[in-house]
Structures are given as structure tokens and as C-alpha cells.
Design an enzyme around this catalytic site. Structure first.
Site, PDB file in Angstrom:
ATOM      1  N   GLN A 275       0.761  -1.109   0.029  1.00  0.00           N
ATOM      2  CA  GLN A 275       0.057   0.270   0.060  1.00  0.00           C
ATOM      3  C   GLN A 275       0.952   1.019   0.133  1.00  0.00           C
ATOM      4  O   GLN A 275       1.433   1.444   1.021  1.00  0.00           O
ATOM      5  CB  GLN A 275      -0.986   0.039   1.113  1.00  0.00           C
ATOM      6  CG  GLN A 275      -1.482   1.226   1.440  1.00  0.00           C
ATOM      7  CD  GLN A 275      -2.604   1.829   0.419  1.00  0.00           C
ATOM      8  OE1 GLN A 275      -3.109   0.993  -0.213  1.00  0.00           O
ATOM      9  NE2 GLN A 275      -2.380   3.247  -0.004  1.00  0.00           N
TER      10      GLN A 275
ATOM     11  N   GLN B  16       0.362   4.657  -1.106  1.00  0.00           N
ATOM     12  CA  GLN B  16      -0.078   5.839  -0.902  1.00  0.00           C
ATOM     13  C   GLN B  16      -0.070   6.113   0.476  1.00  0.00           C
ATOM     14  O   GLN B  16      -0.364   5.123   1.433  1.00  0.00           O
ATOM     15  CB  GLN B  16      -1.505   6.155  -1.515  1.00  0.00           C
ATOM     16  CG  GLN B  16      -1.924   7.566  -1.406  1.00  0.00           C
ATOM     17  CD  GLN B  16      -3.178   7.796  -2.115  1.00  0.00           C
ATOM     18  OE1 GLN B  16      -4.037   6.999  -1.725  1.00  0.00           O
ATOM     19  NE2 GLN B  16      -3.591   8.710  -2.985  1.00  0.00           N
TER      20      GLN B  16
ATOM     21  N   TYR C 269      -7.160   0.516   4.189  1.00  0.00           N
ATOM     22  CA  TYR C 269      -8.396   1.539   3.337  1.00  0.00           C
ATOM     23  C   TYR C 269      -9.564   0.532   2.952  1.00  0.00           C
ATOM     24  O   TYR C 269      -9.530  -0.734   3.012  1.00  0.00           O
ATOM     25  CB  TYR C 269      -7.601   2.192   2.269  1.00  0.00           C
ATOM     26  CG  TYR C 269      -6.501   2.962   2.836  1.00  0.00           C
ATOM     27  CD1 TYR C 269      -7.005   4.224   3.134  1.00  0.00           C
ATOM     28  CD2 TYR C 269      -5.345   2.927   2.560  1.00  0.00           C
ATOM     29  CE1 TYR C 269      -6.026   5.229   3.341  1.00  0.00           C
ATOM     30  CE2 TYR C 269      -4.292   3.873   2.934  1.00  0.00           C
ATOM     31  CZ  TYR C 269      -4.796   4.732   3.398  1.00  0.00           C
ATOM     32  OH  TYR C 269      -3.889   6.035   3.842  1.00  0.00           O
ATOM     33  N   GLY C 270     -10.671   1.324   2.568  1.00  0.00           N
ATOM     34  CA  GLY C 270     -11.820   0.856   1.937  1.00  0.00           C
ATOM     35  C   GLY C 270     -11.276   0.390   0.691  1.00  0.00           C
ATOM     36  O   GLY C 270     -11.573  -1.003   0.323  1.00  0.00           O
TER      37      GLY C 270
ATOM     38  N   MET D 298      -8.337   0.857  -2.677  1.00  0.00           N
ATOM     39  CA  MET D 298      -7.089   1.758  -3.168  1.00  0.00           C
ATOM     40  C   MET D 298      -7.008   1.529  -4.622  1.00  0.00           C
ATOM     41  O   MET D 298      -7.150   0.607  -5.329  1.00  0.00           O
ATOM     42  CB  MET D 298      -5.452   1.165  -2.646  1.00  0.00           C
ATOM     43  CG  MET D 298      -4.501   1.788  -3.254  1.00  0.00           C
ATOM     44  SD  MET D 298      -4.519   3.795  -2.779  1.00  0.00           S
ATOM     45  CE  MET D 298      -3.498   4.706  -4.178  1.00  0.00           C
ATOM     46  N   GLU D 299      -6.970   2.708  -5.279  1.00  0.00           N
ATOM     47  CA  GLU D 299      -7.109   3.049  -6.821  1.00  0.00           C
ATOM     48  C   GLU D 299      -6.350   2.446  -7.741  1.00  0.00           C
ATOM     49  O   GLU D 299      -6.055   3.020  -8.661  1.00  0.00           O
ATOM     50  CB  GLU D 299      -7.643   4.300  -7.123  1.00  0.00           C
ATOM     51  CG  GLU D 299      -6.484   5.300  -6.850  1.00  0.00           C
ATOM     52  CD  GLU D 299      -6.847   6.126  -5.699  1.00  0.00           C
ATOM     53  OE1 GLU D 299      -7.075   5.397  -4.408  1.00  0.00           O
ATOM     54  OE2 GLU D 299      -6.112   7.277  -5.372  1.00  0.00           O
TER      55      GLU D 299
ATOM     56  N   HIS E 283     -16.326   4.492  -6.574  1.00  0.00           N
ATOM     57  CA  HIS E 283     -15.298   5.372  -5.999  1.00  0.00           C
ATOM     58  C   HIS E 283     -13.885   5.108  -6.753  1.00  0.00           C
ATOM     59  O   HIS E 283     -13.160   5.983  -7.503  1.00  0.00           O
ATOM     60  CB  HIS E 283     -15.053   5.576  -4.548  1.00  0.00           C
ATOM     61  CG  HIS E 283     -14.025   6.635  -4.071  1.00  0.00           C
ATOM     62  ND1 HIS E 283     -14.356   7.674  -3.829  1.00  0.00           N
ATOM     63  CD2 HIS E 283     -12.721   6.449  -3.833  1.00  0.00           C
ATOM     64  CE1 HIS E 283     -13.350   8.669  -3.459  1.00  0.00           C
ATOM     65  NE2 HIS E 283     -12.299   7.805  -3.595  1.00  0.00           N
ATOM     66  N   GLU E 284     -13.499   3.964  -6.536  1.00  0.00           N
ATOM     67  CA  GLU E 284     -12.142   3.540  -7.013  1.00  0.00           C
ATOM     68  C   GLU E 284     -12.190   3.390  -8.751  1.00  0.00           C
ATOM     69  O   GLU E 284     -11.102   4.065  -9.125  1.00  0.00           O
ATOM     70  CB  GLU E 284     -11.803   2.063  -6.376  1.00  0.00           C
ATOM     71  CG  GLU E 284     -11.702   2.012  -5.004  1.00  0.00           C
ATOM     72  CD  GLU E 284     -11.159   3.075  -4.454  1.00  0.00           C
ATOM     73  OE1 GLU E 284     -10.339   3.602  -4.657  1.00  0.00           O
ATOM     74  OE2 GLU E 284     -11.448   3.221  -3.249  1.00  0.00           O
TER      75      GLU E 284
ATOM     76  N   HIS F  24     -11.547   7.084  -9.876  1.00  0.00           N
ATOM     77  CA  HIS F  24     -10.072   7.366  -9.899  1.00  0.00           C
ATOM     78  C   HIS F  24      -9.435   6.992 -11.108  1.00  0.00           C
ATOM     79  O   HIS F  24      -8.536   7.618 -11.450  1.00  0.00           O
ATOM     80  CB  HIS F  24      -9.424   6.654  -8.759  1.00  0.00           C
ATOM     81  CG  HIS F  24      -9.455   7.622  -7.293  1.00  0.00           C
ATOM     82  ND1 HIS F  24      -8.870   8.515  -7.407  1.00  0.00           N
ATOM     83  CD2 HIS F  24      -9.842   6.964  -6.099  1.00  0.00           C
ATOM     84  CE1 HIS F  24      -9.041   8.990  -5.932  1.00  0.00           C
ATOM     85  NE2 HIS F  24      -9.450   8.012  -5.258  1.00  0.00           N
TER      86      HIS F  24
ATOM     87  N   GLU G 118      -9.184  13.725  -4.711  1.00  0.00           N
ATOM     88  CA  GLU G 118     -10.361  12.954  -3.756  1.00  0.00           C
ATOM     89  C   GLU G 118     -11.442  13.684  -3.887  1.00  0.00           C
ATOM     90  O   GLU G 118     -12.597  13.180  -4.038  1.00  0.00           O
ATOM     91  CB  GLU G 118      -9.864  12.730  -2.386  1.00  0.00           C
ATOM     92  CG  GLU G 118      -8.618  11.717  -2.178  1.00  0.00           C
ATOM     93  CD  GLU G 118      -9.130  10.492  -2.535  1.00  0.00           C
ATOM     94  OE1 GLU G 118     -10.090   9.886  -2.894  1.00  0.00           O
ATOM     95  OE2 GLU G 118      -8.066   9.505  -2.820  1.00  0.00           O
TER      96      GLU G 118
ATOM     97  N   ASP H  79      -0.343  10.699   6.688  1.00  0.00           N
ATOM     98  CA  ASP H  79      -1.138   9.591   7.076  1.00  0.00           C
ATOM     99  C   ASP H  79      -1.839  10.261   8.670  1.00  0.00           C
ATOM    100  O   ASP H  79      -2.982   9.884   8.933  1.00  0.00           O
ATOM    101  CB  ASP H  79      -0.413   8.498   7.405  1.00  0.00           C
ATOM    102  CG  ASP H  79       0.151   7.712   6.247  1.00  0.00           C
ATOM    103  OD1 ASP H  79      -0.645   7.933   5.297  1.00  0.00           O
ATOM    104  OD2 ASP H  79       1.079   6.979   6.407  1.00  0.00           O
TER     105      ASP H  79
ATOM    106  N   TYR I 121     -12.137  15.026   0.494  1.00  0.00           N
ATOM    107  CA  TYR I 121     -13.084  14.339  -0.210  1.00  0.00           C
ATOM    108  C   TYR I 121     -14.226  15.099  -0.255  1.00  0.00           C
ATOM    109  O   TYR I 121     -14.722  15.620  -1.320  1.00  0.00           O
ATOM    110  CB  TYR I 121     -13.334  13.175   0.522  1.00  0.00           C
ATOM    111  CG  TYR I 121     -12.389  12.052   0.508  1.00  0.00           C
ATOM    112  CD1 TYR I 121     -12.561  10.819  -0.237  1.00  0.00           C
ATOM    113  CD2 TYR I 121     -11.197  12.141   1.287  1.00  0.00           C
ATOM    114  CE1 TYR I 121     -11.335   9.834  -0.348  1.00  0.00           C
ATOM    115  CE2 TYR I 121     -10.119  11.145   1.172  1.00  0.00           C
ATOM    116  CZ  TYR I 121     -10.212  10.244   0.526  1.00  0.00           C
ATOM    117  OH  TYR I 121      -9.393   9.193   0.656  1.00  0.00           O
TER     118      TYR I 121
HETATM  119 ZN    ZN Z   1      -9.962   8.079  -3.460  1.00  0.00          ZN
END
Ligand code: ZN
Length: 611
Positions: free
Chosen positions: A129, A131, A277-278, A280-281, A305-306, A309, A328, A385, A393
Site C-alpha cells: 500500500q 499511498q 483502506y476501503g 485503493m485505486e 469511487h475506485e 479514480h 479525492e 497519514d 473528499y
Molecule cells: Zn479516493
């Protein structure tokens, strides 16, 4: 030195990396990658060149010539707590390419290594991950979104595992002696029981979109350019395939709204529950938390959402983290446009309501540090972070929605399509966006206070609470709770997770413990399989002093490592005195091994802030 990004040592006066050829030997026994990287610069360079690293051991730096010549290098002795350690190379005249060999640390902040008992497939698992600024813990790079790279990637893994990456899969084959490029000994690279999975990313991406995973991963096709991957066998894959059956249609909706899908494939990888995360794009392959699989297709919102992106964030990228709202805010706007087509206007308005509520909560969270309520905050010396929030967002969404209301949807749609076509595969800053806006919507600066929206703190007066019947109904039911009225069974008959989430988040914060337990006795929210509902409920129950839910809180914090849940639960516990605070510390000490390093760091900083 000409800094380009407060979160990178990249020197704007020097060329940047434009291609990386990576050979990774994944050693699961010591949670380490032994690696070689052949980096190619955008133009020839002589003398000092700075790269970002974090906790990486660099073994050698050499020219790309045959035979290779050593390149002098030095790694900063004491790492900066936010940036990591600069790697300074002194390149010979006119160098375009050079090779580094190095090993990652078992504590690499981007990587989580899971032992077989921690996975559903009983196989080892690793995922990345990157980001916001964690790519530098995987390989030395210009770790700023201002610099885009293409890459090739060889992942050498045990043959019982398979590997995936956010890149085109070239193939799976036996390791070759010519592959290792100094990543490790040839004997190790070509040992029996190892395979190489080969990937190629031809489209330039910012380093934070570099991503891979390896483990007992299987897949199911969803459509001609969509497939879901997961570990855990047939049952998990079947459930995931059902949940995401509509994804191909969603890609078509995205194309209608925002122009051609440029990444060829849109695959999904469902990760183990510790994914922080929910979603990641990562381009070509979105990474998702398993908590989005709820059995009712409501995970569609995270996928929307992804997917969004793919246009906003991945095609047009924020130049630095100070412009994060360009990624975002645009994506939240685009996500809701997709949801509106796929699930209807009411659902989109409900999502806007949840977002509006979240934005208002952020004003409370940052009341002592209003800088982070700005769309464009100053980030020097700040770990992204630590200040990650809904502001970019939801305030970003509100800004774009405000412009849409001003000029009307048809004109705004045309504007967005032109914006994407103009800046695709570029990294831009907020000022560039504003210039483009003023050039294409003449006079907009006289109609909307652009300066207030971008530089101001708080929520501008012309932001708008969404106008939706169901949203208003839920808010008014929540207001009645204070006077002791629970919603009736009829009123909640067709509620799903999002309605409950909105209801719970709108309840007054100073409620009695007895009211909270009465609500739960009727609707069993603490046992909900939907983590959004469960966590929203527990977040209400903790400050109300309902100790009977400590068990559920503990289970939740130990089963799922998604930061969206860890943050509010640890914060609620740590803000209380006595028993709750001790509970938070005990749970963290027992659960921290299960968390991804990013999530572990965030939980740690919450606990130390309230210690
Ligand atoms: Zn996003």
C-alpha cells in the site's frame, strides 16, 4: 536544491526517473524483498542525484554499462521521521541509466507480510500500500506524484503462490539466470520451487500507484475486461463475484460520463481483513477491503469511487499532497455521478448526506488546527497519514458541486470532459486547476469566492446540505432520539447499511447509556455484519459509557484493520478516562501485529496523543 514536493527529496533542478526495471525476490521467511532496480532518467545527468528511501538497505549502485562501474552513494544516517532517508548518488558524466541492488526492511511501511495462520488460504501473503509516501520503503525512487514512471516488474515467489500487480500480466514462468540482475544469488533466484510472475506497466503512473500482492490468490471473471481476485478459496470468490457482478456496467457508465477508460482492464483484488483502506485505486487492479462484501451489492459505492479514480487521480494526478483534493474531491464527485446512474438519485443524495455529516465532524476534529480544514493545506513537516481526513473528499466535492450549481450540469459535464482530456497523464496543482476553470468558465471568479473555497478554513457559507427526502427523514428521526423516541419498525423497514449509518451518525452525542442499549435491543446494531453500521453504533456506545459492548469493540478491532474503523474506535476509547483508555492500550498491544504498518502507526499516534 529546488524542492518540488514537501514530502520528497526530489530536486526539481535534476531529471527524474521515468522508467524502473525491477527484479524482486520475495523471501517470506524473513519478510524481506531482495531487489534490483535499473532506473532510467528523463534526461542524462552528471553529479548528485537524490532519491527517496525509507528503511531500505542499499547494497550497490553501478552504471548500466558492461562491465558495470561502481557509483559512489551515501544514505542519510538518521532518517527524517516523515520523509525517510535521502539516497545521494554521484553519477558519472551523462548518465541516463543506473542500477541499484537493495533489500527492504521487515518493517517496510508499505508492506504487510502475513504468516499462513493469518490468512484464509493458510498460505503466506504479502501486499503493498504505497499511498501516500510509502513506495520509497519498497524501492528507492522519486517518490512524489509530480514524477510519473513506467515500470517492468519480476516477482520471484514460491511456486505454490501466485502474484498480481497493478500492471499488465505478461506471464508466469520458471526463473532464468538472466532475470535476477543482482537482486540475489543466482542459486537462490533459480532454486527449485520458485516461479517468476512478470508484469509490465506501459502507462506512466505516480509512484504511489505502484502495487502488488502475492499469496494463495484465485480469480473469477466478471466481464470482458473485469475480473475479481481473492485469497480464501471458492466460497470467498463466489461471494465476491456476486457482490461485484455489476462492475462491467459501471465501467460503461464511467465512460459515458468522463470519456474513454484508458487502462484496458479494471480488475479487483479483495485483500485480507487487515487491508488499511476501503479501497485503493491502483490502476488496472483496485485493491479492496473484504468489508465491502456485504451480500447486498452495497459495496458498489466503494467500487464506484475506485473506478472514478481511473479518470480523476490516476489520469490526472495531484502534484503534491497539498493538492490531494484534486484527486479525492473530484473522485467523490465522480463517484456520486456514477452512483446516481447505477443506483438512482436518492442513493446518491444519501451518500452526499453521509459525506456532509462527515465534513461537519472534521471541523470538530480539527478545531485546534484549522489548517487541515483548508482545501489546500500547508503540509511541510506533516505526515499525510496523520492528517488524512474527509476534508479533501467532502469539501472538494462541495466545491465542485457549487460550480455545477452555478453553471448548470450540461456546462459542467462539458467542462469536466475537457479538463480530463487536457491534463490526462499529467500531475497538476490547484493553481493550474483554477487557471483552467477561469479560462473555460469566464467570470466564475466573480460568482464564486474561489479564494475562500481553496485557501479558507471551515465550510464556506455557499456549501450546501443535500436536499433529499430520505436524508431529511433520517435526520429528523435522529433528532427525535433525544426525547426518547426510537424509530419504528415500519420506519426502518427498507433501511440498509447506509441509512443506519446516517441515522447513527446524526444522533446527539450526549445520549444516555440506557437509550443506546434500548436501541440495540430492538435493532441488534452491535452485531451487524455491516461494519459501517456496527462501528457507527459502537462509536455512540463508547462515550455513552456502555461497557457491555467492550467485547464487540475488542472483536472489531482485532478482526478488521481498516483505518476507517480503527480511527474512531481507538479515538473514542482513548478520549475516555480509566477503563476505556486501558482497554484501548491492551487491545492495541494484542492486535498490532495484525495491522498493516500504516494502520499501526495511525493507531499508535492516536493512543500517544491521548496518553
Ligand atoms: Zn479516493
Amino acid at each position: 536544491m529546488a524542492p518540488v514536493d514537501p514530502h520528497s527529496y526530489t530536486d526539481g533542478a535534476h531529471p527524474v526517473t521515468k522508467h524502473a526495471a525491477l527484479s524482486f525476490y520475495l523471501d517470506f521467511t524473513v519478510s524481506t524483498i531482495h531487489a534490483s532496480a535499473l532506473l532510467t532518467l528523463s534526461e542524462p545527468h552528471s553529479g548528485d542525484l537524490l532519491l527517496d528511501t525509507r528503511a531500505v538497505s542499499v547494497h550497490s549502485a553501478t552504471t548500466a554499462a558492461d562491465p558495470p562501474e561502481p557509483i559512489p552513494f551515501s544514505l542519510a544516517a538518521s532518517p527524517d521521521p516523515v520523509l525517510g532517508s535521502a539516497l545521494t548518488l554521484t553519477l558519472p558524466p551523462d548518465t541516463t541509466s543506473f542500477r541499484l541492488t537493495f533489500s527492504t526492511s521487515p518493517d517496510a511501511s508499505a508492506l504487510q507480510w502475513l504468516a499462513p495462520p493469518q490468512t484464509a488460504s493458510a498460505q503466506p501473503f504479502v501486499f503493498s500500500q504505497c499511498q501516500s509516501i510509502h513506495a520509497r520503503s519498497v524501492f528507492p525512487c522519486h517518490d512524489t506524484p509530480a514524477a510519473r514512471i513506467t515500470f517492468s516488474l519480476l516477482l520471484n515467489v514460491p511456486s505454490q503462490l501466485s502474484a498480481v500487480a497493478a500492471a499488465r500480466h505478461v506471464g508466469r514462468r520458471d526463473p532464468l539466470p538472466s532475470d535476477h540482475c543482482g537482486a540475489c544469488d543466482e542459486a537462490l533466484w533459480c532454486a527449485p520451487g520458485r516461479v517468476v510472475e512478470e508484469f509490465e506497466m506501459e502507462q506512466p503512473v505516480p509512484p504511489y500507484l505502484f502495487a502488488f500482492a502475492a499469496g494463495g490468490i484465485g480469480s473469477r471473471d466478471l466481464g470482458p475486461r473485469t475480473r475479481v481476485y481473492a485469497e480464501g478459496g471458492d466460497k470467498v470468490l463466489d461471494e465476491a463475484a456476486r457482490e461485484f457482478a455489476g462492475v462491467e456496467d459501471m465501467v460503461k457508465v464511467g465512460e459515458d460520463l468522463f470519456g474513454p477508460y484508458e487502462w484496458e482492464r479494471f480488475d479487483l483484488l479483495v485483500l485480507p481483513p487487515s487491508f488499511p483502506y476501503g479501497g485503493m485505486e491502483n490502476p488496472r487492479m483496485v485493491f479492496l477491503t473484504p468489508t465491502v462484501i456485504k451480500g447486498d451489492a452495497s459495496g458498489a459505492q466503494v467500487v464506484a469511487h475506485e473506478l472514478a479514480h481511473s479518470w480523476t487521480g490516476n489520469l490526472i494526478t495531484n502534484k503534491t499532497n497539498e493538492d490531494f483534493w484534486l484527486n479525492e474531491g473530484f473522485t467523490t464527485y465522480a463517484e456520486r455521478r456514477i452512483v446516481e446512474v447505477v443506483q438512482g438519485e436518492e442513493r446518491a443524495a444519501l451518500n452526499m448526506g453521509i459525506g456532509w455529516r462527515g465534513l461537519n465532524q472534521m471541523m470538530e476534529r480539527f478545531k485546534d488546527n484549522m489548517e487541515f480544514t483548508k482545501l489546500k493545506p500547508k503540509m511541510a513537516g506533516i505526515d499525510p497519514d496523520d492528517v488524512y481526513s474527509e476534508v479533501p473528499y467532502e469539501k472538494g466535492f462541495q466545491f465542485l458541486w457549487r460550480i455545477e450549481r452555478q453553471i448548470g450540469r450540461p456546462a459542467f459535464d462539458e467542462f469536466i470532459k475537457k479538463y480530463i482530456a487536457t491534463f490526462k497523464f499529467q500531475s497538476i496543482d490547484t493553481e493550474t486547476f483554477l487557471e483552467f476553470l477561469k479560462a473555460n468558465v469566464p467570470g466564475i471568479e466573480n460568482q464564486i469566492d474561489l479564494h475562500l473555497w481553496v485557501e479558507g478554513t471551515g465550510i464556506p457559507p455557499d456549501a450546501m446540505e443535500p436536499d433529499s427526502a430520505i436524508y431529511k427523514k433520517i435526520c429528523s428521526l435522529a433528532a427525535e432520539f433525544k426525547s426518547g423516541k426510537l424509530p419504528s419498525e415500519d420506519e426502518v423497514a427498507d433501511w440498509n447499511g447506509q441509512e443506519w449509518e446516517l441515522y447513527l451518525e446524526n444522533l446527539p452525542t450526549d445520549v444516555e447509556a440506557s437509550q443506546v442499549t434500548a436501541l440495540d435491543e430492538r435493532y441488534k446494531l452491535s452485531e451487524s455484519r455491516d461494519y459501517e453500521v456496527k462501528v457507527a453504533f459502537l462509536q455512540l456506545a463508547i462515550p455513552a459509557g456502555c461497557k457491555c459492548y467492550f467485547n464487540e469493540v475488542e472483536k472489531c478491532l482485532k478482526q478488521v484493520g481498516r483505518m476507517k474503523y480503527l480511527r474512531p474506535l481507538y479515538s473514542s476509547l482513548a478520549k475516555c478516562s480509566g477503563e476505556e483508555k486501558m482497554l484501548a492500550q491492551r487491545i492495541f498491544s494484542e492486535a498490532q501485529e495484525f495491522y498493516h504498518p500504516i494502520a499501526r502507526g495511525v493507531a499508535e499516534s492516536i493512543l500517544s496523543k491521548h496518553s
